[in-house]
Design a protein around this motif. Structure first.
Motif, PDB file in Angstrom:
ATOM      1  N   GLY B  48       0.789  -1.232   0.000  1.00 44.54           N
ATOM      2  CA  GLY B  48       0.000   0.000   0.000  1.00 44.54           C
ATOM      3  C   GLY B  48       0.822   1.283   0.000  1.00 44.54           C
ATOM      4  O   GLY B  48       0.299   2.356   0.272  1.00 44.54           O
ATOM      5  N   LYS B  49       2.108   1.193  -0.350  1.00 46.02           N
ATOM      6  CA  LYS B  49       2.969   2.378  -0.350  1.00 46.02           C
ATOM      7  C   LYS B  49       2.521   3.387  -1.402  1.00 46.02           C
ATOM      8  O   LYS B  49       2.384   4.578  -1.135  1.00 46.02           O
ATOM      9  CB  LYS B  49       4.427   1.979  -0.629  1.00 46.02           C
ATOM     10  N   THR B  50       2.306   2.869  -2.614  1.00 46.50           N
ATOM     11  CA  THR B  50       1.864   3.743  -3.696  1.00 46.50           C
ATOM     12  C   THR B  50       0.531   4.394  -3.335  1.00 46.50           C
ATOM     13  O   THR B  50       0.336   5.590  -3.529  1.00 46.50           O
ATOM     14  CB  THR B  50       1.728   2.937  -5.006  1.00 46.50           C
ATOM     15  N   THR B  51      -0.354   3.578  -2.784  1.00 46.85           N
ATOM     16  CA  THR B  51      -1.670   4.096  -2.410  1.00 46.85           C
ATOM     17  C   THR B  51      -1.539   5.238  -1.411  1.00 46.85           C
ATOM     18  O   THR B  51      -2.132   6.306  -1.589  1.00 46.85           O
ATOM     19  CB  THR B  51      -2.526   2.960  -1.820  1.00 46.85           C
ATOM     20  N   MET B  53       1.038   7.126  -0.815  1.00 46.31           N
ATOM     21  CA  MET B  53       1.695   8.246  -1.486  1.00 46.31           C
ATOM     22  C   MET B  53       0.705   9.031  -2.345  1.00 46.31           C
ATOM     23  O   MET B  53       0.700  10.258  -2.339  1.00 46.31           O
ATOM     24  CB  MET B  53       2.787   7.651  -2.373  1.00 46.31           C
ATOM     25  N   ARG B  54      -0.127   8.303  -3.063  1.00 42.68           N
ATOM     26  CA  ARG B  54      -1.108   8.966  -3.934  1.00 42.68           C
ATOM     27  C   ARG B  54      -2.183   9.672  -3.104  1.00 42.68           C
ATOM     28  O   ARG B  54      -2.699  10.707  -3.518  1.00 42.68           O
ATOM     29  CB  ARG B  54      -1.738   7.959  -4.897  1.00 42.68           C
ATOM     30  N   ILE B  55      -2.480   9.120  -1.941  1.00 40.14           N
ATOM     31  CA  ILE B  55      -3.433   9.805  -1.061  1.00 40.14           C
ATOM     32  C   ILE B  55      -2.817  11.125  -0.585  1.00 40.14           C
ATOM     33  O   ILE B  55      -3.455  12.174  -0.610  1.00 40.14           O
ATOM     34  CB  ILE B  55      -3.821   8.912   0.142  1.00 40.14           C
ATOM     35  N   ILE B  56      -1.539  11.055  -0.196  1.00 38.48           N
ATOM     36  CA  ILE B  56      -0.871  12.282   0.252  1.00 38.48           C
ATOM     37  C   ILE B  56      -0.806  13.297  -0.896  1.00 38.48           C
ATOM     38  O   ILE B  56      -0.987  14.485  -0.708  1.00 38.48           O
ATOM     39  CB  ILE B  56       0.545  11.970   0.798  1.00 38.48           C
ATOM     40  N   GLY B  57      -0.600  12.799  -2.101  1.00 40.37           N
ATOM     41  CA  GLY B  57      -0.535  13.674  -3.277  1.00 40.37           C
ATOM     42  C   GLY B  57      -1.896  14.172  -3.738  1.00 40.37           C
ATOM     43  O   GLY B  57      -1.974  14.998  -4.641  1.00 40.37           O
ATOM     44  N   GLY B  58      -2.961  13.644  -3.164  1.00 45.00           N
ATOM     45  CA  GLY B  58      -4.301  14.095  -3.539  1.00 45.00           C
ATOM     46  C   GLY B  58      -4.829  13.422  -4.786  1.00 45.00           C
ATOM     47  O   GLY B  58      -5.865  13.802  -5.320  1.00 45.00           O
ATOM     48  N   LEU B  59      -4.116  12.408  -5.271  1.00 44.66           N
ATOM     49  CA  LEU B  59      -4.545  11.738  -6.500  1.00 44.66           C
ATOM     50  C   LEU B  59      -5.495  10.579  -6.206  1.00 44.66           C
ATOM     51  O   LEU B  59      -6.097  10.004  -7.106  1.00 44.66           O
ATOM     52  CB  LEU B  59      -3.329  11.226  -7.279  1.00 44.66           C
TER      53      LEU B  59
END
Ligand SMILES: Nc1ncnc2c1ncn2[C@@H]1O[C@H](COP(=O)(O)OP(=O)(O)OP(=O)(O)O)[C@@H](O)[C@H]1O
Ligand SMILES: [Mg+2]
Lengths: 262, 266
Positions: B48-51, B53-59
């Motif tokens: 879930g690292k990418t997930t 990261m993408r949450i932090i990025g707002g994506l």
């Protein structure tokens, strides 16, 4: 030397390709000429290439074929551009807003499977035999295909490009103008080229059924007098126009999108 | 500690197409990152690292929990969080310089002339001046990734999010970019979250390493690398190798244990 032409998936010099292309034409013409002049097939059915070439000249000198060509080209481009100006924005919207896609997709999928020639009688009832019905035939033949192609081209823009846009601070409109459209443009132009080709198919159908001018009309009326060389010359004229348009598109494509060359 | 980025009780669950099976990807997870800190995310594949990261990025949108940046509650992507993707996201229709300049395109805090200067600055930083006029399909993968990094930096984000940015590169290019990133980090002090599978890369670049559990992701261990090996030593290639390897082995052991758990739950 021959062997160097057949290297698996290898590229050839541009000049060699052109020579080979011309060779293909000459080969075809030779076979045609030999068959036609052998007497096996009657000249009413298969005239020689020379007879067709002469007929080609006669079309222009005796029958004002040039104005037929202008009329047909005009119809094709008018209908084509009419398709493009509506299909491109709608296609973009379809791929951008799921709701637009959900509303339009099933409907368009249905329409696009209706055989256009079958619609001709209906369109003639609606619009008569004037210009409107011919434009309508061409438009029907291209619009629904084009809208799906455009939607598809924009959908295939990599998500990373769009997400990059968001994280660089672009608004939705800016992403559309500065990222999605430039990214999808090469494929879109290619699809326009292909769609324009279909326009010619439908044009001839429209002009045969209901017209008193245009290439299709000319071919169809000469048929009645079994002027086979003229009929073939007319068909070849369409081929030449198609080839020239296609090459113009390809040339423009190569110039505009030179960055795609590796 | 300065809480520049604050992730509080974030959860994320994916549902299968038919809505029947759920995949819990992130459990209530909290994390803080200080301004200027370089944090490396490590963890077994698919945790879930990418997930995150993408949450932090707002994506990607979290189900619950909140993320704040300098006290502001975040939602949706914006220019404050720059993202560098694993795949090359440079634009093929733009030349190298124009790609990097694109990073400044939506900035309202600088003038047109300053945008040119900023572009030149990052062109120089990633060493691509000689390729200014090249389209990006005619430069190597490593150069393309440098373009993507420079473009993101040119947009002046508050934090830099990098998801395995060097994952697809060969060892030499990778090492070169790692050192370049350390230089950038030293001169710009950009708050960075960097996801990697490469433990040595993590130790080399990190201020802090965060190790995640098998899915659903939670933090199993955080290591302050600066306390073990000073950043200066790592940058100058004078790190104590003994310490380096024992740290690497310690991290690998944790990840292996988590990875085994992944395999068992499948
Ligand atoms: N859009 C999605 N829909 C459903 N499941 C998803 C989606 N995105 C990710 N997942 C699932 O969430 C889990 C975590 O994925 P994620 O990509 O965050 O892992 P990761 O830690 O980045 O893995 P890796 O190290 O291999 O890149 C995976 O099991 C993946 O299958
Ligand atoms: Mg990942």
């Amino acid at each position: 030397m021959i062997k160097s032409l057949f290297v698996f998936r290898d590229a050839l010099p541009r000049k060699t390709e052109i020579i080979l292309g011309i060779f293909g034409f000459i080969f075809f013409l030779t076979i045609w000429h030999m068959t036609a002049s052998s007497g096996v097939i009657r000249p009413e059915f298969l005239p020689t290439p020379f007879a067709v070439a002469q007929a080609f000249v006669r079309l222009f000198t005796e029958r004002d074929f040039a104005s037929d060509i202008i009329v047909s080209v005009g119809r094709v481009w008018f209908a084509f551009l009419l398709s493009v100006v509506i299909a491109v924005p709608l296609g973009l919207m379809m791929s951008t807003y799921r709701a637009v896609g959900a509303i339009l997709e099933p409907f368009i999928d249905f329409l696009r499977y209706l055989p256009v020639p079958a619609l001709v009688p209906l369109l003639v009832i609606w619009f008569g035999v004037g210009e409107t019905s011919k434009i309508a035939v061409l438009w029907m033949g291209t619009f629904f295909q084009l809208i799906l192609l455009i939607a598809d081209d924009t959908k295939r823009v990599p998500t990373e490009y769009i997400e990059s846009g968001h994280t660089l601070g672009a608004s939705n409109g800016q992403i559309m103008r500065h990222i999605i459209i430039p990214a999808a443009l090469p494929n879109m132009i290619d699809n326009l080229r292909i769609t324009l080709g279909w326009c010619w198919t439908y044009l001839i159908i429209a002009e045969i059924v209901a017209a008193n001018s245009g290439i299709g009309h000319m071919i169809w009326s000469l048929r009645r007098f079994v002027k086979t060389p003229e009929v073939m010359a007319g068909i070849i004229a369409i081929g030449i126009i198609g080839l020239l348009t296609d090459q113009a598109f390809r040339f423009a494509h190569a110039r505009l999108f030179s960055y795609q060359r590796r | 500690m300065d809480k520049f980025i604050k992730v509080t009780d974030v959860t994320k669950t994916y549902w299968s197409e038919d809505g029947k099976t759920e995949t819990k990807v992130v459990l209530p997870l909290s994390l803080t990152i200080a301004e200027g800190e370089m944090v490396m995310f490590l963890g077994p594949s698919g945790c879930g690292k990418t997930t995150l990261m993408r949450i932090i990025g707002g994506l990607e949108k979290q189900d619950q929990g909140s993320i704040t940046l300098a006290g502001d509650l975040l939602a949706g992507p914006d220019r404050r969080r720059g993202m560098v993707f694993q795949s090359y996201s440079s634009f093929p229709w733009l030349r190298v310089r124009d790609n990097i300049k694109f990073g400044t395109r939506y900035r309202k805090d600088v003038s047109a002339a300053e945008k040119e200067e900023i572009t030149d600055h990052y062109m120089d930083m990633v060493g691509l001046f000689a390729y200014s006029d090249f389209y990006t399909n005619r430069i190597s993968g490593g150069m393309r990734q440098r373009v993507a990094i420079a473009r993101t930096l040119a947009s002046s984000p508050d934090i830099l999010l990098m998801d395995e940015p060097f994952g697809a590169l060969d060892a030499q290019t990778r090492e070169h970019l790692q050192f370049q990133l350390m230089d950038i980090n030293k001169s710009e002090k950009k708050t960075t979250i960097f996801v990697t599978h490469d433990v040595e890369e993590a130790i080399l670049l990190a201020d802090r390493v965060v190790i995640f559990s098998a899915r659903p992701a939670r933090v199993v261990k955080e290591i302050d690398v600066n306390a073990v090996i000073p950043a200066e030593d790592r940058r100058n290639n004078t790190a104590d190798m003994q310490k380096f390897f024992s740290l690497r082995n310690e991290i690998l052991k944790i990840i292996r244990a988590e990875y085994r758990q992944t395999m068992e739950t499948i």
